[in-house]
Scaffold this motif. Structure first.
Motif, PDB file in Angstrom:
ATOM      1  N   ALA A  24      14.245 -24.408 -30.341  1.00  0.00           N
ATOM      2  CA  ALA A  24      14.100 -22.985 -30.035  1.00  0.00           C
ATOM      3  C   ALA A  24      14.704 -22.118 -31.134  1.00  0.00           C
ATOM      4  O   ALA A  24      14.092 -21.142 -31.587  1.00  0.00           O
ATOM      5  CB  ALA A  24      14.759 -22.674 -28.689  1.00  0.00           C
ATOM      6  N   LEU A  25      15.888 -22.479 -31.592  1.00  0.00           N
ATOM      7  CA  LEU A  25      16.545 -21.683 -32.631  1.00  0.00           C
ATOM      8  C   LEU A  25      15.807 -21.792 -33.967  1.00  0.00           C
ATOM      9  O   LEU A  25      15.727 -20.816 -34.718  1.00  0.00           O
ATOM     10  CB  LEU A  25      18.005 -22.134 -32.789  1.00  0.00           C
ATOM     11  CG  LEU A  25      18.894 -21.923 -31.555  1.00  0.00           C
ATOM     12  CD1 LEU A  25      20.304 -22.417 -31.825  1.00  0.00           C
ATOM     13  CD2 LEU A  25      18.903 -20.458 -31.127  1.00  0.00           C
ATOM     14  N   ALA A  26      15.248 -22.964 -34.246  1.00  0.00           N
ATOM     15  CA  ALA A  26      14.494 -23.131 -35.496  1.00  0.00           C
ATOM     16  C   ALA A  26      13.256 -22.240 -35.504  1.00  0.00           C
ATOM     17  O   ALA A  26      12.945 -21.601 -36.517  1.00  0.00           O
ATOM     18  CB  ALA A  26      14.103 -24.593 -35.671  1.00  0.00           C
ATOM     19  N   PHE A  27      12.555 -22.163 -34.377  1.00  0.00           N
ATOM     20  CA  PHE A  27      11.392 -21.278 -34.303  1.00  0.00           C
ATOM     21  C   PHE A  27      11.813 -19.810 -34.307  1.00  0.00           C
ATOM     22  O   PHE A  27      11.118 -18.955 -34.867  1.00  0.00           O
ATOM     23  CB  PHE A  27      10.564 -21.584 -33.058  1.00  0.00           C
ATOM     24  CG  PHE A  27       9.579 -22.700 -33.232  1.00  0.00           C
ATOM     25  CD1 PHE A  27       8.461 -22.545 -34.039  1.00  0.00           C
ATOM     26  CD2 PHE A  27       9.766 -23.917 -32.600  1.00  0.00           C
ATOM     27  CE1 PHE A  27       7.545 -23.574 -34.207  1.00  0.00           C
ATOM     28  CE2 PHE A  27       8.861 -24.962 -32.760  1.00  0.00           C
ATOM     29  CZ  PHE A  27       7.740 -24.798 -33.565  1.00  0.00           C
ATOM     30  N   ALA A  28      12.948 -19.500 -33.681  1.00  0.00           N
ATOM     31  CA  ALA A  28      13.439 -18.117 -33.680  1.00  0.00           C
ATOM     32  C   ALA A  28      13.700 -17.644 -35.107  1.00  0.00           C
ATOM     33  O   ALA A  28      13.409 -16.487 -35.455  1.00  0.00           O
ATOM     34  CB  ALA A  28      14.708 -18.013 -32.841  1.00  0.00           C
ATOM     35  N   ARG A  29      14.245 -18.526 -35.933  1.00  0.00           N
ATOM     36  CA  ARG A  29      14.509 -18.163 -37.333  1.00  0.00           C
ATOM     37  C   ARG A  29      13.215 -17.885 -38.099  1.00  0.00           C
ATOM     38  O   ARG A  29      13.236 -17.231 -39.141  1.00  0.00           O
ATOM     39  CB  ARG A  29      15.305 -19.272 -38.021  1.00  0.00           C
ATOM     40  CG  ARG A  29      16.725 -19.452 -37.462  1.00  0.00           C
ATOM     41  CD  ARG A  29      17.522 -20.477 -38.252  1.00  0.00           C
ATOM     42  NE  ARG A  29      18.812 -20.713 -37.611  1.00  0.00           N
ATOM     43  CZ  ARG A  29      19.077 -21.724 -36.794  1.00  0.00           C
ATOM     44  NH1 ARG A  29      18.119 -22.637 -36.545  1.00  0.00           N
ATOM     45  NH2 ARG A  29      20.260 -21.854 -36.249  1.00  0.00           N
TER      46      ARG A  29
END
Length: 292
Positions: A24-29
């Motif tokens: 989730a955080l990788a896609f948010a970035r």
């Protein structure tokens, strides 16, 4: 130039911790909008805060993927909020350790099948009509190295991960030509809560001294798999040697698996480079009582 995933809608199951949180955080970035699904309301709220701190939009939907009604509510919430779904990451699941002869083996297998395979199938079946209606989409199914090669004491988990691999291969061919991509991710041992409660002496033998992958590394690999339309990703790359040996002959695969139980050999192959799994999770992960 705008990011590749700018304003794309990404649904992540099992998003409350570990690999799901890292994905989730990788896609948010990358500028994506996140729909976060897991059973833990409190943990989801914390991940949603992290996503928003990265400047991305987020919607948390407490979801038990074994419940058809909950899965339907998840997909409806995502499409109602964002109007579409561009990427589905099927990550929710559990893992059990134990010999085939153990009294709990059959129950462990049933539980793992329900959460890690049938839940994945249920979410995918609900999202596919959305993809077909909009003419595009990407599905990422989280399997494991053990989805291609089973290890001793991890039979129930390996059976299910083989099922995930077969499901992914079959689905990829079924949706070919419809602008829907399917990727299967096969990480080796990763520093998540999956095996936290397992005594180190009860771990599958090759895992006892293996240095785990980081969740962040797996998260980045998932983003890259979608971006580059990769059908299968094995992490780390050295694990491909094990899978190649298994493909050539089960005898070779078993010999490599046995060799990995010896720390000097695992170290020479780059699979044992420092802290073990239990050493890593004791210093880096949140308390296990915060369930997924």
């Amino acid at each position: 130039m705008p990011a590749f995933f700018k304003n794309k809608v990404v649904v992540v199951t099992g998003a409350s911790r570990g690999i799901g949180q890292a994905v989730a955080l990788a896609f948010a970035r990358e500028g994506a909008h996140l729909v976060l699904a897991a059973r833990s309301v409190d943990r989801l709220a914390l991940v949603e805060q992290e996503v928003r701190r990265l400047g991305a939009e987020a919607l948390s939907v407490p979801t038990d993927v074994t419940s058809p009604d909950a899965v339907a509510a998840l997909v409806d919430a995502a499409t109602s909020r964002f109007g579409r779904i561009d990427v589905l990451v099927n990550n929710a699941g559990i893992g059990k350790v134990g010999d085939v002869e153990s009294a709990t083996f059959t129950d462990d297998l049933h539980q793992t099948l329900r959460a890690s395979l049938f839940g994945m199938i249920s979410v995918t079946q609900r999202v596919l009509p959305v993809f077909r209606a909009q003419g595009s989409g990407a599905i990422v199914n989280m399997s494991s190295v053990m989805g291609r090669k089973a290890f001793a004491r991890f039979g129930s988990y390996a059976i299910v991960m083989h099922g995930v691999s077969a499901f992914s291969d079959s689905l990829r061919q079924e949706v070919a030509g419809g602008n829907i991509q399917v990727s299967a991710i096969h990480p080796a041992l990763t520093a998540t809560d999956l095996l936290r409660e397992v005594d180190e002496a009860e771990m599958p033998p090759p895992f006892r001294h293996m240095t785990p992958l980081s969740s962040d590394a797996v998260g980045r690999a998932v983003v890259a798999a979608v971006r580059h339309r990769r059908r299968r990703v094995v992490l780390p790359r050295m694990a491909n040697m094990l899978l190649l040996g298994e493909a050539l002959s089960p005898r070779i695969g078993d010999l490599i698996a046995t060799a990995l139980t010896h720390r000097p050999i695992a170290a020479a192959l780059g699979m044992s480079r420092g802290q073990t799994y239990h050493q890593t999770i004791s210093t880096t992960l949140r308390p296990a009582r915060q369930s997924r």
